[in-house]
Enzyme design. Structure first.
Site, short mmCIF file in Angstrom:
data_model
loop_
_atom_site.label_atom_id
_atom_site.label_comp_id
_atom_site.label_asym_id
_atom_site.label_seq_id
_atom_site.Cartn_x
_atom_site.Cartn_y
_atom_site.Cartn_z
N HIS A 188 -6.46 -7.04 -0.46
CA HIS A 188 -6.54 -5.61 -0.74
C HIS A 188 -5.75 -5.27 -2.00
CE1 HIS A 188 -6.84 -6.00 3.73
NE2 HIS A 188 -7.86 -5.19 3.54
N ASP B 11 -3.06 -10.57 -2.45
CA ASP B 11 -3.58 -10.04 -1.19
C ASP B 11 -5.06 -9.68 -1.38
OD1 ASP B 11 -2.20 -8.64 1.48
OD2 ASP B 11 -4.01 -7.60 0.83
N HIS C 130 0.82 -1.22 0.00
CA HIS C 130 0.00 0.00 0.00
C HIS C 130 0.85 1.27 0.00
CE1 HIS C 130 -3.66 -2.20 0.37
NE2 HIS C 130 -3.40 -2.65 1.58
N ASP D 298 -4.54 -12.74 3.41
CA ASP D 298 -5.76 -12.29 4.07
C ASP D 298 -7.01 -12.52 3.23
OD1 ASP D 298 -4.70 -10.42 2.35
OD2 ASP D 298 -4.73 -8.75 3.76
#
Length: 308
Positions: free
Chosen positions: A166, A164, A127, A245
């Site tokens: 995200h 991931d 990120h 995740d």
């Protein structure tokens, strides 16, 4: 020769964003404890992550971002950069080690000392944008590693694979429009950081998945979209943003992947690396917050990387 390097550093466990934060030092303990319990720990070569240099970081980050982070580092207590992302007095060193792990991984793989490498590091990275820390991330570890392969080892084409839950907005920010880098990713959408679907650059293959998407849907995306694009691109090295995740047990997200899905996608990436990249893969830990699911998923990923 062991085929897989395992790169980490004790500094990565000293970074702590507070007792209720999901991105906890226990994540790395859960991984190492499970590998030992499964008898897998003896199959890897172990390396301490060095600190990334400013020169290595500045390939993907603005100098002002580095200076700002260094100044923000507290002597005592915890300083919040945003509601999710905080520093204690060890965070700066941990972040340098996390980014440096990827640099060392590239050097080991390019030297032929190992076929591939897994970096068990935190804070995670995908990120972190060129000029900002966010989403638990300070430096973009995978981008620093990929940029090192291009700059220091003069590779022409590298691919970043991100599974991931995200979207890796930071990695996209670092590499959008760079024809030397192909990024393929899946992520839950709509979901934090609410990016990845608005007119991505031509070198970005972003595939949003709705809440509840399972391993079958994930495999279909990889088979029908990722693999043809990777084969067309012919990467000379593969980089994996290995976030776990999207696992069914992980309450951070709403996807329903299982260990067998992570093993399967690792097999597919290994095949691409064998076809085009002399087997060269660098994998870096991103998310994964259910400790048991994280540990089991990393073990499944590593079993395939090390051909166990």
């Amino acid at each position: 020769m062991t085929s897989t390097a395992f790169i980490t550093h004790r500094d990565c466990q000293l970074h702590d964003m507070g007792s209720y934060h999901p991105e906890t030092p226990e994540r790395l303990n859960a991984i190492s404890d499970h590998l030992i319990a499964q008898g897998l720990d003896s199959y890897f070569s172990y390396h301490d992550a060095p600190q990334a240099s400013f020169q290595q970081l500045k390939r993907v980050h603005a100098a002002a971002h580095l200076e700002r982070l260094k100044r923000a580092s507290p002597e005592l207590g915890i300083v919040h950069l945003d509601p999710d992302t905080a520093m204690n007095r060890h965070t700066w060193q941990a972040a340098l080690r996390a980014a440096g792990a990827g640099v060392l991984a590239v050097d080991l793989v390019m030297a032929g000392e190992v076929e591939n490498a897994f970096c068990a590091v935190r804070p995670p990275g995908h990120h972190a944008e060129r000029s900002s820390a966010m989403g638990f991330c300070f430096f973009n570890n995978i981008a620093v590693a990929a940029a090192h392969a291009l700059a220091a080892h003069r590779l022409s084409r590298v691919a970043v694979v991100d599974f991931d839950v995200h979207h890796g907005n930071g990695t996209e920010d670092c590499f959008k429009g760079d024809s030397r880098v192909l990024m393929v990713s899946i992520f839950q959408h709509p979901f934090y950081p609410y990016s990845g679907t608005e007119r991505p650059a031509a070198n970005m293959l972003n595939v949003p998945l709705g809440r509840g998407a399972d391993g079958e849907e994930f495999r279909r995306v990889v088979s029908d979209l990722w693999l043809p694009r990777l084969r067309e691109f012919k990467p000379e090295m593969l980089f994996i943003s290995a976030g776990f995740d999207a696992h069914y047990e992980d309450e951070m997200g709403g996807l329903r992947l299982l260990e067998k899905d992570y093993a399967w996608v690792t097999e597919q990436m290994k095949q691409i690396a064998d076809e085009f990249a002399q087997g060269r893969i660098v994998s870096m830990l991103e998310g994964g917050y259910s400790l048991s699911a994280l540990a089991r998923s990393v073990a499944a990923h590593l079993r395939v990387l090390a051909e166990l």
